[in-house]
Design an enzyme around this catalytic site. Structure first.
Site, PDB file in Angstrom:
ATOM      1  N   PRO A   1       0.819  -1.219   0.000  1.00 17.52           N
ATOM      2  CA  PRO A   1       0.000   0.000   0.000  1.00 17.52           C
ATOM      3  C   PRO A   1       0.849   1.264   0.000  1.00 17.52           C
ATOM      4  O   PRO A   1       1.842   1.356   0.708  1.00 17.52           O
ATOM      5  CB  PRO A   1      -0.792  -0.122   1.305  1.00 17.52           C
ATOM      6  CG  PRO A   1       0.092  -0.948   2.200  1.00 17.52           C
ATOM      7  CD  PRO A   1       0.817  -1.899   1.306  1.00 17.52           C
TER       8      PRO A   1
ATOM      9  N   GLN B   1      -6.403  -2.116   2.652  1.00 17.60           N
ATOM     10  CA  GLN B   1      -5.742  -1.784   3.917  1.00 17.60           C
ATOM     11  C   GLN B   1      -6.530  -0.714   4.662  1.00 17.60           C
ATOM     12  O   GLN B   1      -7.009   0.252   4.066  1.00 17.60           O
ATOM     13  CB  GLN B   1      -4.309  -1.300   3.711  1.00 17.60           C
ATOM     14  CG  GLN B   1      -3.561  -1.259   5.051  1.00 17.60           C
ATOM     15  CD  GLN B   1      -2.193  -0.644   4.968  1.00 17.60           C
ATOM     16  OE1 GLN B   1      -2.056   0.523   4.641  1.00 17.60           O
ATOM     17  NE2 GLN B   1      -1.173  -1.418   5.296  1.00 17.60           N
TER      18      GLN B   1
ATOM     19  N   CYS C   1       2.308   2.671   9.646  1.00 14.67           N
ATOM     20  CA  CYS C   1       2.417   4.063   9.222  1.00 14.67           C
ATOM     21  C   CYS C   1       3.016   4.914  10.347  1.00 14.67           C
ATOM     22  O   CYS C   1       2.484   4.948  11.462  1.00 14.67           O
ATOM     23  CB  CYS C   1       1.049   4.612   8.839  1.00 14.67           C
ATOM     24  SG  CYS C   1       1.091   6.346   8.337  1.00 14.67           S
TER      25      CYS C   1
ATOM     26  N   LYS D   1       0.147  -5.481   8.965  1.00  9.41           N
ATOM     27  CA  LYS D   1       1.439  -5.009   8.462  1.00  9.41           C
ATOM     28  C   LYS D   1       2.084  -4.184   9.564  1.00  9.41           C
ATOM     29  O   LYS D   1       1.601  -3.103   9.898  1.00  9.41           O
ATOM     30  CB  LYS D   1       1.272  -4.183   7.188  1.00  9.41           C
ATOM     31  CG  LYS D   1       2.576  -3.722   6.560  1.00  9.41           C
ATOM     32  CD  LYS D   1       2.308  -3.028   5.230  1.00  9.41           C
ATOM     33  CE  LYS D   1       3.608  -2.646   4.534  1.00  9.41           C
ATOM     34  NZ  LYS D   1       4.334  -1.560   5.231  1.00  9.41           N
TER      35      LYS D   1
ATOM     36  N   HIS E   1       7.644  -4.847   8.105  1.00 14.11           N
ATOM     37  CA  HIS E   1       8.537  -3.830   7.555  1.00 14.11           C
ATOM     38  C   HIS E   1       9.744  -3.763   8.479  1.00 14.11           C
ATOM     39  O   HIS E   1       9.593  -3.439   9.667  1.00 14.11           O
ATOM     40  CB  HIS E   1       7.821  -2.485   7.485  1.00 14.11           C
ATOM     41  CG  HIS E   1       8.633  -1.395   6.863  1.00 14.11           C
ATOM     42  ND1 HIS E   1       8.066  -0.370   6.156  1.00 14.11           N
ATOM     43  CD2 HIS E   1       9.965  -1.168   6.823  1.00 14.11           C
ATOM     44  CE1 HIS E   1       9.007   0.456   5.716  1.00 14.11           C
ATOM     45  NE2 HIS E   1      10.177  -0.021   6.108  1.00 14.11           N
TER      46      HIS E   1
ATOM     47  N   GLY F   1      10.451  -3.930   2.585  1.00 13.27           N
ATOM     48  CA  GLY F   1      11.528  -2.957   2.734  1.00 13.27           C
ATOM     49  C   GLY F   1      12.673  -3.193   1.775  1.00 13.27           C
ATOM     50  O   GLY F   1      13.209  -4.301   1.703  1.00 13.27           O
TER      51      GLY F   1
ATOM     52  N   VAL G   1       7.209  -1.599  -2.410  1.00 13.56           N
ATOM     53  CA  VAL G   1       6.363  -0.408  -2.364  1.00 13.56           C
ATOM     54  C   VAL G   1       7.016   0.691  -3.199  1.00 13.56           C
ATOM     55  O   VAL G   1       6.649   0.913  -4.345  1.00 13.56           O
ATOM     56  CB  VAL G   1       6.118   0.049  -0.909  1.00 13.56           C
ATOM     57  CG1 VAL G   1       5.193   1.262  -0.888  1.00 13.56           C
ATOM     58  CG2 VAL G   1       5.491  -1.080  -0.093  1.00 13.56           C
TER      59      VAL G   1
END
Length: 351
Positions: A39, A93, A122, A163, A191, A226, A249
């Protein structure tokens, strides 16, 4: 309920579109990890998702959608979620910080997707202050309560992913993963950076490897996220960490074809993206422009021409500029989406 959709039919999980089955079996069926387009705020819209799907991407995510807005505001639903029958396998998501909003959100979207992912990564301050995103990895009880509530109600009819980012002490991340598995999560994406680690710092593959080796529930798939910018990166990450899937991503934003072995964006991806953007509509001009900028920059377009691109003010003039500079094929034209190098017009010297 009002969703911005291209007349999709309600979805039923099969082996073809079940993300859990895909993640678990890709190593046997394709001799590689599952490939996943993660995302991106604003950028993982339908046109871009469909472009990525043409280049060996198994699963694609929407941008994060804020549950509190989505469940209460019809305008937010129209703006945030557009899909179609071909948009599959799809993970929606969600940014959420309470069980009722997540249950209502799930009720509204699950017929139109193949899974739901809770954003626990995030790092944006505004989201963290509201207990959304990476704040959730420090509130494991709430996160597990949300996972359990969805899985208790929907069981295997809804696939649910989290995530997450890693903690300063990776043992805390292992514990969180074990707790999520006990709550019923279907798979976990990690991540390999902490909440405060900048993206310029290399991803911590050792941490992801440690998590994979030390989780109690080895049957629950783990996906690494990542620093995947090439197909070689994908294989290297998978081989080192022993994860079941690899998510890209930023790499896909520049090169939607990276999982198909292209080290730089092929021109065909530009043609596909323009086609889907025109077909589905609704993409803000600035996003259309920036997508093309990142792809053309990745292909090596001269900086002066990139500057010229960014000075264009609307879609019509942008398409005219592309036609003047390049041979831009449309769907139905011979060779559409097949060209690799930038096809400059004869009057334009190749930079």
């Amino acid at each position: 309920m009002s969703l911005s959709v291209q007349l999709p039919t309600a979805k039923k999980l099969t082996k073809k579109n079940d993300p859990l089955h895909i993640i678990k079996t890709r190593s046997q069926t394709h001799c590689r990890p599952a490939t996943i387009a993660g995302p991106m705020v604003r950028y993982s819209k339908l046109a871009f998702r469909q472009t990525c799907r043409q280049y060996d991407v198994d699963i694609v995510y929407t941008p994060m959608i804020l549950a509190r807005e989505f469940v209460r505001n019809g305008h937010a639903r129209m703006a945030d979620f557009t899909t179609c029958d071909e948009d599959s396998p799809l993970i929606v998501q969600v940014g959420v910080n309470n069980v009722p909003d997540l249950l209502k959100f799930t009720e509204m979207v699950y017929p139109y997707c193949d899974g739901i992912g809770i954003n626990c990564g995030c790092p944006i301050r505004e989201q963290v202050r509201e207990g959304i995103g990476s704040a959730l990895i420090y509130n494991g009880e709430l996160l597990c309560d949300m996972v359990k509530a969805v899985k208790d109600k929907y069981r295997d009819s809804v696939r649910l992913e989290t995530k997450i980012r890693i903690h300063d002490d990776v043992k805390d991340t292992v514990k969180l993963c074990d707790d999520l598995c006990e709550a019923g999560v279907d798979w976990i994406t990690v991540h390999g950076r902490t909440r405060t680690t900048r993206s310029s710092v290399p991803v911590n593959l050792d941490a992801i490897k440690f998590i994979r080796e030390n989780m109690k529930y080895q049957d629950v798939p783990l996906v690494a996220n990542g620093d995947c910018f090439t197909l070689n990166d994908c294989y290297r990450i998978s081989e080192y960490t022993k994860v079941d899937g690899v998510m890209a991503v930023r790499g896909l934003l520049c090169n939607p074809a990276l999982f198909d072995g292209y080290d730089k964006c092929p021109w065909g991806a530009v043609e596909l993206f323009v086609h889907y953007a025109m077909q589905f509509g609704g993409l803000p001009y600035q996003l259309l422009q920036h997508h093309l900028y990142t792809m053309l920059e990745n292909m090596g377009l001269d900086k002066l021409l990139l500057k010229e691109l960014m000075e264009i003010k609307n879609t019509a003039h942008l398409i005219d500029w592309l036609d003047e500079m390049f041979v831009l094929k449309r769907k139905g034209d011979p060779g559409f989406s097949k060209v690799v190098e930038m096809p400059f017009r004869d009057s334009q010297p190749k930079i």
